[in-house]
Design an enzyme around this catalytic site. Structure first.
Site, PDB file in Angstrom:
ATOM      1  N   LYS A  13      13.341   5.894  -3.866  1.00 26.70           N
ATOM      2  CA  LYS A  13      13.801   6.905  -4.831  1.00 26.70           C
ATOM      3  C   LYS A  13      13.325   8.305  -4.431  1.00 26.70           C
ATOM      4  CE  LYS A  13      11.809   4.966  -8.443  1.00 26.70           C
ATOM      5  NZ  LYS A  13      11.148   3.837  -7.752  1.00 26.70           N
ATOM      6  N   ARG A  88      12.886   5.000 -17.494  1.00 28.78           N
ATOM      7  CA  ARG A  88      12.370   3.700 -17.055  1.00 28.78           C
ATOM      8  C   ARG A  88      12.418   2.676 -18.168  1.00 28.78           C
ATOM      9  NH1 ARG A  88       8.921   5.843 -12.532  1.00 28.78           N
ATOM     10  NH2 ARG A  88       8.186   4.022 -11.438  1.00 28.78           N
ATOM     11  N   ARG A 127       2.027   1.663   3.207  1.00 23.13           N
ATOM     12  CA  ARG A 127       2.239   3.116   3.085  1.00 23.13           C
ATOM     13  C   ARG A 127       0.904   3.866   3.119  1.00 23.13           C
ATOM     14  NH1 ARG A 127       5.576   5.653  -1.882  1.00 23.13           N
ATOM     15  NH2 ARG A 127       4.164   4.391  -3.151  1.00 23.13           N
ATOM     16  N   ARG A 160      -2.239   5.311  -1.904  1.00 16.50           N
ATOM     17  CA  ARG A 160      -2.120   5.558  -3.340  1.00 16.50           C
ATOM     18  C   ARG A 160      -2.884   4.484  -4.107  1.00 16.50           C
ATOM     19  NH1 ARG A 160       4.033   6.979  -5.223  1.00 16.50           N
ATOM     20  NH2 ARG A 160       3.592   5.389  -6.772  1.00 16.50           N
ATOM     21  N   ARG A 171       3.563  -3.800 -10.659  1.00 12.24           N
ATOM     22  CA  ARG A 171       4.600  -2.762 -10.848  1.00 12.24           C
ATOM     23  C   ARG A 171       5.989  -3.407 -10.774  1.00 12.24           C
ATOM     24  NH1 ARG A 171       2.749   0.983  -6.128  1.00 12.24           N
ATOM     25  NH2 ARG A 171       4.603   2.262  -6.527  1.00 12.24           N
TER      26      ARG A 171
END
Ligand code: AP5
Length: 218
Positions: A13, A88, A127, A160, A171
């Site tokens: 996104k 969301r 990531r 993160r 998540r």
């Protein structure tokens, strides 16, 4: 042009909304980035949101709605926007609907990115981000030249807080339970455009731009 980009964590996104925003000259509004900035600034919103974010839970609707209303009221959003990470929940979507209706505006399209859960886990657990310039790396597909160091600015690479495997799985579970119902919600309104987001970044962008320019999305 007024757009929403929808998809699970790690579906792209952020990457795609920046590219689409640049292509169409509209502002990208990322609620995740705004919240992380509020945490970094020590702002009251960040203080209230941090615990939810670290656990991979959604921040309460009332905080999010206020954040988005304030942001959409700013001058640069008048010419159009792409909302990344909002709505969301169905109640966030209804709030956005009401807000746009009051201003006699409508969404042009909702861009949905489809990625399997296993791909999400691999993308996000590998990531790494530069703590200084924000550059994005992947330990498997796009590693830095020197471990832990940004190629661009030599900044330190960090992970993160919510990119641990346990939190990614949480998540995803939250996404399937609370956000996926938006697929049917927007499909029912005739605004949903769905894309296979497991292809390369450029192929995904090209498909989205083509669909939006050909008017597939109103
Ligand atoms: P947010 O920051 O929105 O996180 P997210 O939705 O979990 O998504 P990510 O940023 O991890 O992924 P993305 O889909 O943007 O993918 P990206 O482009 O980064 O939200 C964080 C938290 O804030 C939430 O958990 C919640 O607590 C809170 N929050 C935010 N909005 C909220 C709301 N409205 N209501 C309540 N709470 C809210 O890409 C991911 C990685 O994959 C990158 O490394 C990228 O380089 C790579 N990649 C992307 N595309 C490709 C591709 N095609 N091929 C290979 N790699 C790719």
């Amino acid at each position: 042009m007024r757009l929403i980009i929808l998809g699970p964590p790690g579906s792209g996104k952020g990457v795609q909304s920046k590219r689409i925003g640049e292509h169409f000259g509209i502002v990208q509004i990322s609620t995740g980035d705004s919240l992380r900035q509020a945490v970094a600034d020590g702002a009251e919103l960040g203080r209230q949101a941090k615990d939810y974010m670290d656990k991979g839970l959604l921040v309460p609707d009332d905080l999010m709605v206020q954040l988005v209303m304030d942001r959409l009221g700013q001058g640069d959003a008048r010419a159009g926007f792409i909302l990344d990470g909002f709505p969301r929940t169905i109640s966030q979507a209804e709030m956005l609907n009401d807000l746009l209706q009051k201003e006699d505006k409508a969404l042009d399209a909702v861009v949905e990115l489809k990625v399997r859960d296993g791909v999400v886990v691999s993308r996000l657990s590998n990531r790494r981000l530069c703590s200084q310039c924000g550059a994005d790396y992947n330990l498997v597909t796009k590693p830095p030249k020197t471990e832990g160091v940004c190629d661009r600015c030599q900044g330190r690479l960090i992970q993160r807080e919510d990119d641990s495997e346990k939190t990614i799985l949480h998540r995803l579970e939250v996404y399937h339970r609370q956000t996926e119902p938006l697929e049917a919600y927007y499909s029912g309104k005739g605004t949903l455009l769905t894309f296979d987001a497991e292809r390369g970044v450029e192929d995904v962008s090209a498909a989205i731009v083509e669909a939006l320019e050909s008017g597939t999305g109103r």
